[in-house]
Design an enzyme around this catalytic site. Structure first.
Site, PDB file in Angstrom:
ATOM      1  NE  ARG A  59      -4.168  -1.616   0.160  1.00 41.61           N
ATOM      2  CZ  ARG A  59      -4.261  -2.906  -0.137  1.00 41.61           C
ATOM      3  NH1 ARG A  59      -3.212  -3.540  -0.659  1.00 41.61           N
ATOM      4  NH2 ARG A  59      -5.392  -3.555   0.029  1.00 41.61           N
ATOM      5  CB  SER A  87      -8.497  -1.334   4.241  1.00 40.86           C
ATOM      6  OG  SER A  87      -8.933  -2.577   3.794  1.00 40.86           O
ATOM      7  CD  GLU A 139      -5.392   1.320   2.404  1.00 38.36           C
ATOM      8  OE1 GLU A 139      -6.016   2.243   1.861  1.00 38.36           O
ATOM      9  OE2 GLU A 139      -5.670   0.120   2.275  1.00 38.36           O
TER      10      GLU A 139
HETATM   11  N1  EPU Z   1     -11.177 -10.831  10.353  1.00 38.81           N
HETATM   12  C1  EPU Z   1     -11.688 -10.846  11.636  1.00 38.81           C
HETATM   13  N2  EPU Z   1     -12.943 -10.309  11.847  1.00 38.81           N
HETATM   14  C2  EPU Z   1     -13.694  -9.816  10.820  1.00 38.81           C
HETATM   15  C3  EPU Z   1     -13.174  -9.809   9.495  1.00 38.81           C
HETATM   16  C4  EPU Z   1     -11.887 -10.315   9.292  1.00 38.81           C
HETATM   17  O1  EPU Z   1     -11.053 -11.325  12.558  1.00 38.81           O
HETATM   18  O2  EPU Z   1     -14.815  -9.383  11.090  1.00 38.81           O
HETATM   19  C5  EPU Z   1      -9.821 -11.380  10.131  1.00 38.81           C
HETATM   20  C6  EPU Z   1      -9.906 -12.818   9.675  1.00 38.81           C
HETATM   21  O3  EPU Z   1      -8.902 -13.544  10.330  1.00 38.81           O
HETATM   22  C7  EPU Z   1      -9.626 -12.740   8.191  1.00 38.81           C
HETATM   23  C8  EPU Z   1      -8.655 -11.590   8.157  1.00 38.81           C
HETATM   24  O4  EPU Z   1      -9.160 -10.675   9.119  1.00 38.81           O
HETATM   25  O5  EPU Z   1      -9.082 -13.918   7.702  1.00 38.81           O
HETATM   26  C9  EPU Z   1      -8.478 -10.922   6.797  1.00 38.81           C
HETATM   27  O6  EPU Z   1      -9.698 -10.383   6.345  1.00 38.81           O
HETATM   28  P1  EPU Z   1      -9.930 -10.084   4.766  1.00 38.81           P
HETATM   29  O7  EPU Z   1      -9.689 -11.303   3.971  1.00 38.81           O
HETATM   30  O8  EPU Z   1     -11.258  -9.409   4.635  1.00 38.81           O
HETATM   31  O9  EPU Z   1      -8.763  -9.096   4.358  1.00 38.81           O
HETATM   32  P2  EPU Z   1      -8.073  -7.834   5.065  1.00 38.81           P
HETATM   33  O10 EPU Z   1      -6.677  -8.202   5.371  1.00 38.81           O
HETATM   34  O11 EPU Z   1      -8.894  -7.346   6.206  1.00 38.81           O
HETATM   35  C10 EPU Z   1      -7.136  -6.846   2.841  1.00 38.81           C
HETATM   36  C11 EPU Z   1      -7.075  -5.531   2.139  1.00 38.81           C
HETATM   37  C12 EPU Z   1      -8.391  -5.237   1.425  1.00 38.81           C
HETATM   38  C13 EPU Z   1      -8.652  -6.358   0.433  1.00 38.81           C
HETATM   39  C14 EPU Z   1      -8.717  -7.685   1.220  1.00 38.81           C
HETATM   40  C15 EPU Z   1      -8.920  -8.874   0.315  1.00 38.81           C
HETATM   41  C16 EPU Z   1      -5.519  -4.129   3.418  1.00 38.81           C
HETATM   42  C17 EPU Z   1      -5.370  -2.970   4.352  1.00 38.81           C
HETATM   43  N3  EPU Z   1      -6.769  -4.462   3.089  1.00 38.81           N
HETATM   44  O12 EPU Z   1      -8.108  -6.741   3.886  1.00 38.81           O
HETATM   45  O13 EPU Z   1      -8.228  -4.026   0.694  1.00 38.81           O
HETATM   46  O14 EPU Z   1      -9.862  -6.159  -0.272  1.00 38.81           O
HETATM   47  O15 EPU Z   1      -7.459  -7.871   1.922  1.00 38.81           O
HETATM   48  O16 EPU Z   1      -7.734  -9.241  -0.284  1.00 38.81           O
HETATM   49  O17 EPU Z   1      -4.519  -4.711   3.016  1.00 38.81           O
HETATM   50  C18 EPU Z   1      -8.505  -1.664   0.810  1.00 38.81           C
HETATM   51  O18 EPU Z   1      -7.288  -1.576   0.776  1.00 38.81           O
HETATM   52  O19 EPU Z   1      -9.229  -0.632   0.887  1.00 38.81           O
HETATM   53  C19 EPU Z   1      -9.124  -2.976   0.839  1.00 38.81           C
HETATM   54  C20 EPU Z   1     -10.441  -3.142   0.991  1.00 38.81           C
END
Ligand code: EPU
Length: 335
Positions: free
Chosen positions: A165, A235, A331
């Site tokens: 990012r 995010s 971010e």
């Molecule tokens: N989780 C929880 N509680 C929740 C939701 C998620 O504990 O209510 C934990 C779970 O362990 C889950 C983990 O968070 O496995 C990861 O969640 P998710 O797959 O939704 O991905 P993220 O790491 O939260 C990142 C990007 C998103 C992107 C998703 C999918 C960043 C800051 N964010 O989110 O990007 O869509 O992966 O690949 O890296 C953005 O940058 O605006 C964005 C939406």
């Protein structure tokens, strides 16, 4: 090209915060962009693309440029034979329309990045990423205008200094991106990289590029709020990197902590998990809250004051710091 004074920026940030720009303009060509830079050499400048990753806490005392420079050109000269495809896309094209264009034609490389809001020019700034893909892997070159000299500068992939990012364009306020050259491929083989996406595709033997786009769209629509209905900027925080030692310490109390070992030995963990376990999933304070299905997203239920978002994000940072001794870094850009 018209210049507008004390112009509202509410419709130019997806959080819908209220602020004014001292001067506002929308150049439709590189010549017009150069014109506004030379008309206002001494004003502070801010470029807004889709406005999907920033919000305002005060008025902007300078020139806000909202470019409208559109167009797309396939650079590869042969028709079907070449495996490599090169496309030069102007900065103000809508990102997801560009992804759809590529998927329809079988141009491979950005299908996992479907439905990310914003413009093509904004994609390299924070090196957008989702479902195991990052845009840096398909960018060959970024062309920008140096806002001090008006000259055009070309950045190779390495010169963009991409990180998680992050890029040179996020760290400096010197360049206005005018086009991006993408390097895509014709051959598609689905490689399982990301748990959620694999699960969504488990009933399909050999997923096509279109299946992947459709699956990503379904996951995003389930988990992420539509900014047109519930204003947000995706995010809000970056996923943090911590030491193995700290991860082990947290795991003693939270064995299910997501932990991804990086090449340098650090551990990438999940900001959503930390916020969730710090008690901030689906919490609402006044008109600001975390989204009930994905707590990494801060949503705006009706405030027009960006300071309300700042106060709420500080509350989350404090809760995560107190619970896990981890500092969450935004971010989203705050002006
Ligand atoms: N989780 C929880 N509680 C929740 C939701 C998620 O504990 O209510 C934990 C779970 O362990 C889950 C983990 O968070 O496995 C990861 O969640 P998710 O797959 O939704 O991905 P993220 O790491 O939260 C990142 C990007 C998103 C992107 C998703 C999918 C960043 C800051 N964010 O989110 O990007 O869509 O992966 O690949 O890296 C953005 O940058 O605006 C964005 C939406």
């Amino acid at each position: 090209m018209d210049y507008y004074r004390q112009s509202s920026l509410k419709n130019y940030n997806s959080f819908k915060t209220e602020a004014t720009a001292k001067i506002f303009c929308q150049p439709t060509s590189v010549a017009e962009l150069r014109q506004c830079l030379s008309d206002y050499p001494d004003e502070k400048k801010l470029i807004i693309g889709g406005g999907c990753n920033l919000f305002f806490t005060k008025d902007f005392d300078g020139l806000v440029i909202h470019p409208q420079i559109k167009g797309l050109r396939e650079i590869s000269d042969d028709e079907e034979e070449d495996e490599d495809i090169f496309l030069e896309v102007n900065a103000s094209e809508d990102w997801d329309e560009f992804v759809a264009y590529c998927v329809e034609r079988g141009f491979v490389g950005i299908e996992n990045l479907s439905l990310i809001p914003g413009t093509v020019g904004a994609a390299p700034i924070q090196n957008i990423g989702a479902y195991g893909a990052e845009v840096k892997d398909v960018i060959r070159e970024v062309v920008a205008i140096d806002m001090e000299t008006g000259e055009s500068v070309s950045f190779s992939n390495v010169e963009c200094e991409f990180g998680y990012r992050d890029s040179i364009f996020k760290r400096t306020n010197k360049y206005c991106i005018i086009s991006v050259v993408f390097h895509l491929k014709r051959t598609f083989v689905y490689t399982p990289k990301y748990f959620d996406l694999n699960k969504e595709l488990e009933d399909i033997d050999e997923p096509t590029i279109k299946d992947v786009r459709d699956a990503v769209i379904r996951i995003r629509q389930r988990k992420l709020p539509d900014e047109k209905v519930l204003p947000n900027a995706g995010s809000f925080f970056k996923n943090p990197y911590i030491t193995q030692e700290k991860a082990d310490k947290i795991k003693a109390d939270f064995p299910e902590l997501p932990a991804f070992l990086q090449k340098d030995g650090s551990i990438k963990t999940s900001a959503a998990f930390l916020i969730d376990r710090a008690g901030y999933k689906g919490v609402r304070v006044g008109d600001i809250g975390t989204y009930p299905y994905q707590p990494l997203i801060i949503v705006n239920y009706g405030s027009s004051n960006g300071n309300d978002i700042v106060r709420f994000k500080q509350e989350i940072q404090k809760a995560v710091k107190d619970t896990f001794d981890i500092e969450l870094e935004p971010e989203v850009r705050i002006f």
